[in-house]
Design an enzyme around this catalytic site. Structure first.
Site, PDB file in Angstrom:
ATOM      1  N   SER A  88       0.842  -1.211   0.000  1.00 18.93           N
ATOM      2  CA  SER A  88       0.000   0.000   0.000  1.00 18.93           C
ATOM      3  C   SER A  88       0.874   1.256   0.000  1.00 18.93           C
ATOM      4  CB  SER A  88      -0.945   0.003   1.203  1.00 18.93           C
ATOM      5  OG  SER A  88      -1.670  -1.195   1.252  1.00 18.93           O
ATOM      6  N   THR A  91       0.746   5.479  -3.273  1.00 19.42           N
ATOM      7  CA  THR A  91       0.271   6.852  -3.084  1.00 19.42           C
ATOM      8  C   THR A  91       1.237   7.633  -2.200  1.00 19.42           C
ATOM      9  OG1 THR A  91      -2.019   6.211  -3.407  1.00 19.42           O
ATOM     10  CG2 THR A  91      -1.637   8.275  -2.225  1.00 19.42           C
ATOM     11  N   GLU A 270      -4.374  -2.214   0.785  1.00 18.55           N
ATOM     12  CA  GLU A 270      -4.531  -3.378   1.658  1.00 18.55           C
ATOM     13  C   GLU A 270      -5.463  -3.117   2.839  1.00 18.55           C
ATOM     14  OE1 GLU A 270      -0.557  -5.738   1.820  1.00 18.55           O
ATOM     15  OE2 GLU A 270      -0.153  -3.637   1.400  1.00 18.55           O
TER      16      GLU A 270
END
Ligand code: FES
Ligand code: FES
Lengths: 311, 155, 421
Positions: A88, A91, A270
């Site tokens: 994850s 970003t 996630e």
């Protein structure tokens, strides 16, 4: 007889490779003679929306319309190493590298164009390019980001293994058929803190997809292995949720700003699936008073537990 | 080899093919239309969905020779210069993630709305229940079908 | 803000809705060959012989490649290079790759692979973590069956349980799961006139693939190009190498474009799985509703190869408390080798298993306390300044209480907020 139950579950998730492992991202941004910005970044969009996130961060930072920004994200000879589309981390980590590259070129853009209005016109960029050339400015800028974590001690666990953390809570309502053991998930409310949300509709899509995978984890999915050999290798016997199985999902974000994230953002991919399975399992207990400790909560397991309990 | 003639996306094709060729391979390998996907090859995932004479089929389970004289629609055949309203709706509500299930989903939705423009949410869920999606959790796909329904009714 | 925080249509969606997005299997190249591997069918053993010479004679077969023909490294792995690209002698799981066959079309390839005959010497395998920890268990790892062992300790666990008004103590057993992304693995490789190799593949990390392909072919990384196509889902299942090296190797040897395409079955057999875990949880709470002690033991079945097993179990250990502040913690997590399919990355990555236990414990204790389960969680949830089990201070962006407040508001639950600070 069908019985209803309600269940809650909360989770957290440390994003990034963690544990002091070099967690680096790079991006380059370049202005060209055609009046385009070329953003090269290793963002593997597995369906998550990573490409869109990088594009939006660049557009926001450069104050340039996104349609004038071309992305290059698919070829190792045309982009620098930004690490995996995993943990994850895209970003937060790669988004930060994009932000860094864009900030660098923006300093020089500001010397020639310093207006509040977003640049929408190719001509403006072509002129900018020419000014960059005549003033001998760099055309290409490299951005870099490295996440800060530290290695944990294997004997005590002391350390700062991940950063940042994303949080979430789900509330699930289920209906359990006591004759067949079948669980229907009726309704899920999913609330997350993933910092600033870069694209709400994409983020919501991640959550609903995560709820569906969490639901599969709770009541359907299991790889059957006999003597090392997988016995269910197709969709006919490895069961995942279909459109008919899905509950109504309502998603909310509380955006606890993370100062070190791009525009305050953290990771989401996630964390999106974590609270659903335990919330469903807790709802099953609430409905029928038996708590499963072996998963998934298939019809057979539920019937067995009901029988053991003499219900 | 057997000669087979069928209409795909409005165009008539005649080909000499091996008798056991699947419709999926006919579409992908003979006609080079790559929008129809293979996810399982066993009739379980719906990624290979096409419309044959108005009904949806998993093209991995259909022999190409059985389609003699039939009309087939694939994802490449539902829009011209403009997108089909279902495609527009998929874009607008973000019903697409990895996209591998998307062509099949769109065709299942099209077959439903072609037959029943007043389909209920339950019927929509039923209509795409043979199309597996691992990414979206289906909710936005149903939202897209509803939006497409509105768009089509307005026409 | 003008773009961030806005519902923008993702730029990759258009090609996907018109059927023009290119996944690896959509690539066709003039003169392209098809390659595939014969995989092991028993979990642990040694290869005695393979009928490679016979396979070479199957009509349509262009090349038959074994480990001896690999110019560089014969194995790969995200941390330890322990997964055989092609097996040399000993293998540890069902699904290891034995022989790479290249043929002129799919049909000849299938016939050739169906005709591969392997003679094995079978070893006695282990299939549960309990068996793997026994004295006389065969050793699958580097001198031990324990790949990774981590302890997380905070406060004084004995004292913590002494303070407890209620204790919940249970075993939980989470299952192995599978990604089943919709697009089965596929890779297409080509070779340039100057010998550079291009691999088109749907991957989570192109630069990692480049490193492994370069090592396999003993070439410079600059001479390998990985082109990431549209990716049909991944969820962690495309982190380890699967068809990449085989496609590149087949091209390297035949000098032709090559496609490797998995069936659904091969996809499921080949890639990593979510770790099944056995979890022992003992959780203590004081009569005021504050958690006071947590003891956890986690045994993760990491299967035959390391993959991300260490990282997954570390994540489990660090997240074993759930998002709650607990003053006294004693966690130990181990990744244990068996002859099962190898476990690795899957969405949630070790932090997906522990909530099945810690959230059950929370409900059991809430019931004993006669407290609403949301209130009980709220009372113990992290806030800014909380210290985790690894003694990490959460300095910013800790929104879990806000999440709970939002949920309480939606469901009309009265939360006692006085306990917040
Ligand atoms: S490929 Fe035809 S149903 Fe899956
Ligand atoms: S969008 Fe990935 S399978 Fe549906």
């Amino acid at each position: 007889m069908k019985k209803r139950g309600i269940g809650y579950a909360a989770t957290f998730y440390g994003t990034g490779y963690g544990n002091g492992f070099p967690d680096e991202s790079r991006a380059t941004v370049e202005i060209n003679a055609n009046g385009e910005i070329i953003l090269s970044v290793e963002v593997s969009d597995v369906g998550s929306g990573g490409i869109s996130v990088m594009w939006q961060i660049a557009s926001e930072t450069l104050n340039i319309d996104r349609n004038l920004i071309k992305l290059q994200y698919d070829n190792t000879s045309k982009m620098l190493d930004s690490g995996t589309a995993a943990a994850s981390r895209q970003t937060y980590n790669t988004g930060n590298a994009v932000l860094d590259a864009c900030k660098k070129i923006k300093i020089n853009i500001d010397k020639y164009y310093n207006k509040v209005e977003i640049i929408k016109n190719k001509k403006v960029l072509t002129e900018l390019y020419q000014k960059f050339i005549s003033d001998n400015q760099e055309l290409k800028y490299e951005g870099y980001f490295k996440a800060t974590t530290s290695q944990v001690d294997l004997e005590t666990g002391i350390g700062e293994p991940y950063w940042p953390y994303t949080f979430g809570i789900n509330r699930a309502i289920v209906e359990v058929d006591c004759e067949t053991g079948k669980v229907d998930v009726i309704d899920v409310v999913a609330v997350y803190d993933a910092g600033k949300i870069v694209n709400p509709v994409l983020a919501e899509g991640q959550i609903i997809g995560g709820v569906s995978m969490g639901m599969g984890y709770a009541i359907m999915e299991e790889v059957n292995v006999l003597k090392g050999s997988i016995k269910n290798c197709n969709y006919s016997d490895y069961i995942i949720p279909t459109s008919k199985d899905m509950p109504k999902v309502t998603t909310y974000f509380v955006e606890a700003n993370e100062a070190s994230g791009p525009y305050g953002a953290k990771g989401l991919g996630e964390p999106a699936m974590l609270p659903t399975a335990p919330a469903i399992l807790n709802a099953i207990y609430d409905a029928i008073g038996v708590r499963l400790t072996e998963f998934p909560a298939t019809c057979d397991r539920i019937l067995l537990e009901l029988k053991n309990k003499g219900v | 080899m057997i000669k087979v003639t069928m209409t795909v996306n409005g165009k008539l094709y005649t080909r000499e093919i091996p008798p056991m060729m699947r419709l999926l391979d006919f579409i992908r390998d003979e006609l080079k239309l790559k929008g129809t996907k293979e996810g399982c090859g066993e009739g379980e995932c719906g990624a290979c969905t096409v419309i044959i004479d108005g009904d949806i089929y998993n093209s991995c389970m259909v022999l190409a020779t059985s389609c003699e004289g039939k009309r087939i629609t694939t994802i490449e055949g539902i829009s011209g210069a403009e997108l089909h309203p279902i495609q527009e709706a998929f874009l607008e509500v973000n019903a697409v993630q990895c996209g591998y299930c998307t062509p099949g989903m769109i065709l299942s939705a099209k077959a439903l709305l072609d037959k029943n423009i007043n389909a209920t949410e339950k019927e929509m869920k039923e209509a795409i229940s043979g199309n597996l999606c691992r990414c979206t959790g289906y909710q936005k796909i149903i939202e897209a079908v509803k939006l497409a329904q509105k768009k089509l009714k307005k026409r | 803000m003008k773009t961030v925080g806005k519902d923008i249509i993702r730029p990759d969606a258009y090609d996907k809705i018109i059927g023009k997005a290119i996944y690896p299997d959509d690539i066709e190249i003039e003169g392209m060959l098809y390659a595939g591997v014969k995989r092991t069918t028993i979990p642990y053993g040694r290869v005695l012989s393979i009928n490679s010479e016979e396979i070479k004679k199957v009509p349509g077969v262009v090349a038959v490649i074994d480990y001896k023909m690999i110019p560089g490294a014969i194995s790969h792995g995200v941390i330890f290079k322990d997964i055989p690209t092609l097996v040399k002698d000993v293998f540890k799981r069902v699904g290891d790759c034995l022989l790479l066959v290249v043929a002129k079309d799919k049909a000849s390839l299938k016939i050739a692979l169906d005709n591969v005959k392997v003679e094995y010497e079978e070893y006695k395998g282990v299939f549960t973590v309990e068996d793997a920890l026994k004295e006389d268990a065969p050793i699958l790892g580097d001198g031990s069956n324990i790949l990774y062992d981590i302890k997380v300790k905070k406060g004084d666990i004995e004292k913590g349980f002494e303070e407890a008004a209620f204790i919940a103590e249970n075993f939980y057993h989470t299952q192995m799961t599978e990604h089943v992304f919709l697009q089965p693995e596929c890779a297409v490789s080509t070779i340039d006139d100057d010998g550079k190799i291009n691999v088109y593949v749907a991957t989570q990390y192109p630069h990692y693939d480049r490193e492994e392909v370069a090592k396999c072919l003993d070439m410079n990384e600059e001479d390998i190009r990985i082109i990431n196509t549209t990716i049909g889902g991944a969820f962690g299942g495309r982190e380890d190498i699967n068809p990449q090296c085989h496609a590149a190797l087949a091209t390297y040897i035949t000098k032709r474009p090559v496609k490797v395409l998995y069936s659904r079955e091969e996809s499921v057999i080949s890639h990593s799985k979510r770790h099944p875990m056995k979890l022992y949880y003992k959780t203590g709470v004081k009569d005021d509703g504050k958690l006071c002690a947590l003891k956890v033991r986690i045994y993760g079945d990491t299967g035959a190869y390391a993959s991300w097993g260490m990282n997954v179990l570390r994540k489990s250990a660090v997240h074993a408390t759930g998002p709650y502040e607990i003053p006294n913690v004693d966690v130990r997590a181990q990744a244990i080798y068996t002859n099962n399919p190898y476990s690795g990355a899957m969405r949630g990555f070790g932090a997906a298993q522990v909530p099945l236990a810690h959230e059950a414990q929370m409900d059991i204790l809430a019931e004993k306390l006669a407290m609403h389960p949301l209130q009980f969680r709220y009372l113990n949830a992290f806030k800014v300044g909380s210290v985790t089990a690894t003694l990490q201070e959460l300095k910013s962006s800790v929104g879990i209480k806000e999440c709970m407040e939002k949920l309480a508001q939606i469901d009309n639950i009265q939360l006692d907020k006085d306990v917040r600070e």
